[in-house]
Design an enzyme around this catalytic site. Structure first.
Site, PDB file in Angstrom:
ATOM      1  N   GLU A   1       0.861  -1.205   0.000  1.00  0.00           N
ATOM      2  CA  GLU A   1       0.000   0.000   0.000  1.00  0.00           C
ATOM      3  C   GLU A   1       0.887   1.241   0.000  1.00  0.00           C
ATOM      4  O   GLU A   1       0.719   2.158   0.809  1.00  0.00           O
ATOM      5  CB  GLU A   1      -0.897   0.004   1.233  1.00  0.00           C
ATOM      6  CG  GLU A   1      -1.652  -1.309   1.444  1.00  0.00           C
ATOM      7  CD  GLU A   1      -2.597  -1.293   2.639  1.00  0.00           C
ATOM      8  OE1 GLU A   1      -2.204  -0.773   3.693  1.00  0.00           O
ATOM      9  OE2 GLU A   1      -3.733  -1.790   2.496  1.00  0.00           O
TER      10      GLU A   1
ATOM     11  N   CYS B   1     -10.199   0.956   7.909  1.00  0.00           N
ATOM     12  CA  CYS B   1      -9.581   2.237   8.232  1.00  0.00           C
ATOM     13  C   CYS B   1     -10.209   3.385   7.465  1.00  0.00           C
ATOM     14  O   CYS B   1     -10.357   4.487   7.977  1.00  0.00           O
ATOM     15  CB  CYS B   1      -8.080   2.186   7.966  1.00  0.00           C
ATOM     16  SG  CYS B   1      -7.661   1.620   6.321  1.00  0.00           S
TER      17      CYS B   1
END
Lengths: 680, 680
Positions: free
Chosen positions: A349, A445
């Site tokens: 990521e 998240c």
């Protein structure tokens, strides 16, 4: 840093957002997202992956009552992304920790968003829910102040032994952010006291003094959160701890490596080699002041740089500020999507190498765009310059908002710039790319992170010094500001992002001397700003400052013409060669299959057509927005069984009208192709 | 199938290759590759990954002497790609199996290549080495005939329990291929007898009869090998076994699934779900006659389709032939690189979905291109049609040869069409792409596979029927052919692939009636073929046939003009939109950094320039080949710190001369960028 230049975000209780664009997004968060997320945190959403977040707090609270502690044994990870899951999802065991190791933070993010929402929309029911939950959270806290359900439930002797991958200090950061926000919104300090107790305990355990742990967070956020706690409480120790974390990061011997060696020895695994470069994912490959390139996990990076900016603002640390500026430049000049997204690769990521900005395999996590807005605002706080606000605006009006469906009921974690649903189904290299927004994620998240930035949007639009109000984003609002005891009411009217007009009108019972500063957006070629006669007018770093005595009815008018603009990428970006992206004002546009049919890659824009672009309105999910129509061409698709290769001939094309909608609104009309970049 | 149309590959002992292109490649294999590979199979190459191939045979042979068998325990896989490796690579344990489960096959492939080489280049030393090795191999064979060192060394009770992933029947296939080739080359039958014994044992164990195993190879090749064994020995049972494997594949209940269930139950793992689609990787998702799309691991697919074609040629099975034609069409129309490569995705080394032919992340395994040539030749054997030979030629002159360095000392497993070394270093999505050829691989399938196809190239160039000789590839050669007791010597002179001229001259002591057939290559717009006067001339399916009485000195002349050709991909291939690839004759060209400098993506070809292309010679690694120069443009690179995005303006370009070299010769002058497709 010049302390005289610094400003602080406006207290959002001073601002009432009236802006149609942001007002609608905030309402969606208030009405849809906050209640939905509370259900999700409690595993009550049918069909969604369970969160186990509140389950864990309740389990830890019960354990605290009994005052017994298990010995630490690391729970096994299941295959699906390092979660611990119950064998029977419907019946988790009451005493066990489930979900990701950082699951606590989802609650904190939700409370923070709720706090911002309560600041402007009192809601006794929501406040009651939060208060009740805070009771549970506080009941789970250890006597020492420690508060992380993963280790409370799995055995405290493991606490702080894996700072690299277990998110205890990350959870501390989110706890602080939520506690300060909730205190500021409601005046209630129970959660703030819990946050201080946990922070105090961390102060006891970590620091430069002999015998204390020399580690720092594997996932950053505590750095900026501790600064916020210092600013809320005035306690220097929190600032000191933040500085310790920053100073310690990436120094030699590398703490994460030492920690891994200890764990490996204990578990009888091969001891890892001495190589700090492995820790670039955590931005711990070298001391922060020496970092030159934005690397590693993009959200972590954005949070770290935000903390560095905070620290340099407060302490005047020039070396730290220089590092912030270098990293900022590196992102903006080499690693930023035109949608305001960052973090090009799904592997970790993370930021990819310079100019590697793939469109279809893009990661561009919603949280990463949020972290970039955090970083930008902090750079603005240090010194107002439109280069920061331009990027903050880009992220917030495009990728951040794209992360949420227009109805607030589903979310994107990953924000590609080009999607072919057929490819996403077939191609495992695109596994991370979703073509429709998801209801909830095990690793949730992004949705609560969107909620907290959207609910506090005013703090990004406006910052202030004692006698100056900065307007960074043209977010229609009613703002109150006291200057030398005189209460000003400032009405900002704005048609941005759809039309280039804004005006601020001053309402006051008595004349007051102050400065109103307005950003001149980078996307505007010929801004025209007029203020009341007799005002001192200064232009600097992309802002126009009006200073003088303001009287009731005084008005600043801004004409910020927004043209349809075709953007080309630096030719070092291989993916975008021969292509353009269409923007107008702060909005990045895209083509969708819903408007343009299949095979978007067959379309080509006529570069001369930009002056004849048709600007119209479109309604998607009941929301009005601008759409653009530009002339171009459609390459003819050969017959079904045509050969794979043929001698080159000038392609057969027919005239076509290419329709563009705002990028943030894509994927709200079913599944289909989408593309930001179009061939020229 | 029309049996009258069928032909068989020429016995390579009848052909002496005089062709400069293929002669050089064969010499490289003979002088460099075969000796080097023997060293590699014996783990005597410093710095290269050990093979353990001969180690395993020696260990198994010792075990056979002792006549004791261990009980089966699956050796653990190490992280590096499912190999079992010794703790100390320098000192493997004498009794243990190491390397991949299919390691035996590397020896067989080497023997097969050596056999072809010996057919034309007697070499007593090489033959002695092979004979000695065959002694070891035969000593390792079980009394039952079973011969796979993995299970012999790890415990025979595991044999045939994991057909899906353990390659016992694959090794059988390669054993047969090598044994037949070595017998045909040398007349020695020791290895052939071993192959028959193993095949006989498999015949006892597998088949439609009650009590026999209903499985089939996880990695295909036994299907076509058993046909070859049948053709070499006349034993019907081998043909029957091949047909059983083909008929059984993908039927319901799925054998691989049943086998997995059994293993799961035994090992106490969760039993897999009933879903045949998981087995598409193995082409076992549905019965072979029902397959319509080329899917899964590309090498396996190519070998399976080759076996299907063999079976339909021998049995006239129309349904099987129809499936072969469908699968062929699917590959050629939707899944073939312009370099003759197949298998676009590294995930599973597999075919991707239709028209997904990425250039930079391409897999395009060398072995997969070889398998396509196998398939093409078998389709040609059934019925000569230039559509098959065109693709066979494309694979052989481009990707197959690209798999080996010009000096024969290093190899590519993966053959990308676009390479940026900087990207390959940074981007984990490109992990499988190497920018320079490697010396040897732990999984060393490609180097010996290149050796065997190159050494037997004549069998791809020429097939025959009793009174007909087909020239499919214009490979300069001296061919002998007996017709009605008269021995013809046919001299094929050819300047292909560099110039479009070829001629065949007949030498004979007596006139002989026969047909000489010549392929009209698809790349040639205006072929002109002239034969001796009075010959019957027929054109059919891309071949021109001359039939009549041939006398000494009769000559067929072919003018096959080859122009520089710009090729466009079907617009469904998204990657190639707005780009062209340059070919001339059978050769696909590419640009390299060595000739064109960095940033190949900044170059653009002027489509009008094709008629002014300069054709010249270049020498790379001492080998002469044609290079092309075409006019085009180079986009100017902006200054180092230029912004990432700017308002679109017509790009600044300067005139440039783009130089192209044959794709097969890339990466022979150090590391650098390469691109087959260029913007137009």
């Amino acid at each position: 840093m010049n302390k005289k230049e610094a400003s602080t975000p406006i207290d959002i209780r001073q601002v009432k957002i009236t802006d149609p664009f942001w007002g609608a997004v905030q309402e969606t968060v208030r009405r849809e997202v906050l209640p939905y997320q509370w259900e999700a945190l409690n595993d009550r959403v049918p069909g969604a992956e369970p969160s186990f977040c509140m389950h864990n707090f309740r389990a830890a609270a019960r354990l605290m009552e009994r005052k017994t502690q298990p010995g630490f044994t690391e729970p096994g990870y299941t295959f699906r992304g390092f979660q611990t899951l119950p064998e029977d999802k419907e019946h988790p065991e009451a005493d066990k920790f489930y979900g990701f190791v950082f699951q606590d933070s989802d609650f904190y993010k939700w409370v923070e968003a709720a706090a911002y929402s309560l600041s402007n929309h009192p809601d006794p029911e929501l406040e009651g829910t939060v208060d009740g939950a805070i009771e549970i959270i506080c009941a789970a806290q250890q006597e020492s102040g420690y508060l992380d359900t993963y280790y409370i439930l799995n055995g405290m002797d493991g606490a702080f032994t894996n700072l690299k991958d277990h998110h205890e200090l990350y959870c501390l950061g989110h706890l602080i952010e939520s506690a300060v926000a909730y205190y500021q919104a409601t005046g209630k300090d129970k959660l703030l006291r819990a946050a201080c107790r946990y922070a105090d305990y961390v102060c006891q355990c970590f620091g430069p003094e002999e015998g204390k742990c020399k580690g720092y967070p594997g996932h950053e956020i505590a750095e900026m959160a501790l600064v916020r706690l210092y600013e809320a409480t005035g306690q220097e120790k929190y600032l000191d701890l933040s500085r310790f974390f920053l100073d310690q990061r990436g120094t030699s011997p590398n703490y994460f490596l030492e920690e891994e060696k200890r764990r490996a020895q204990k578990e009888g695994r091969p001891v890892p080699k001495d190589d700090s470069s492995h820790y670039a994912y955590y931005q711990a490959h070298k001391p922060v002041r020496e970092q030159e390139e934005a690397v590693g996990h993009a959200v972590r990076a954005g949070y770290l740089y935000s903390g560095m900016a905070d620290m340099s603002r407060l302490t005047g640390d020039k070396e730290l500020l220089a590092a912030c500026k270098r990293l900022w430049d590196n992102i903006v000049k080499k690693k930023l999507y035109i949608t305001g997204g960052i973090g090009g690769t799904a592997v970790g990521e993370a930021f990819s190498y310079p100019y590697d900005l793939p469109n279809d395999t893009a990661y561009s996590e919603t949280c990463a765009a949020i972290s970039l807005a955090f970083f930008a605002r902090r750079m603005l706080e240090i010194s107002p310059s439109s280069e920061y606000a331009d990027v903050m605006e880009l992220s917030m009006y495009n990728t951040v908002v794209a992360g949420m469906a227009l109805d607030g009921k589903s979310f994107f974690y990953v924000n590609p710039l080009e999607v072919s649903p057929a490819a996403c189904k077939e191609d495992t290299r695109l596994e991370h790319v979703k073509t429709v927004r998801q209801k909830w994620f095990g690793c949730a998240c992004c949705p609560p992170n969107i909620a907290r930035i959207v609910s506090s949007a005013a703090a990004y639009a406006f910052t202030e010094r004692e006698e100056t109000l900065f307007t960074h984003l043209y977010m229609g609002s009613e703002i109150t500001k006291e200057v030398e005891g005189i209460k000003l009411r400032l009405i900002l009217e704005s048609s941005i992002p759809w039309e280039g007009r804004a005006a601020m009108t001053v309402h006051t019972d008595a004349p007051a001397k102050c400065t109103l500063a307005f950003r001149l957006p980078g996307w505007c070629r010929a801004p025209a700003v007029t203020g009341p006669e007799g005002m001192e007018r200064v232009e600097k770093e992309g802002y126009v400052y009006f200073t003088g005595i303001w009287r009731d009815g005084d008005r600043v008018e801004l004409s910020l013409p927004m043209e349809v603009r075709l953007n080309a990428a630096n030719p070092r970006v291989r993916e975008d060669m021969g292509r353009v992206a269409v923007t107008r004002g702060p909005i990045c546009y895209c083509m969708e299959q819903a408007d343009n049919g299949e095979n978007l890659h067959l379309l080509r824009l006529d570069p001369g057509a930009v002056n004849k672009a048709a600007i119209s309105q479109i309604e998607i999910c009941g929301q009005k927005m601008t759409s653009l129509e530009l002339e171009g061409f459609r390459r003819e698709q050969p017959e079904e069984n045509a050969p794979l290769y043929a001698e080159y001939a000038t392609p057969q094309e027919s005239q076509a009208c290419l329709k563009f909608i705002p990028y943030y609104a894509w994927a709200n009309r079913g599944e289909g192709e989408m593309s930001v970049w179009v061939r020229i």
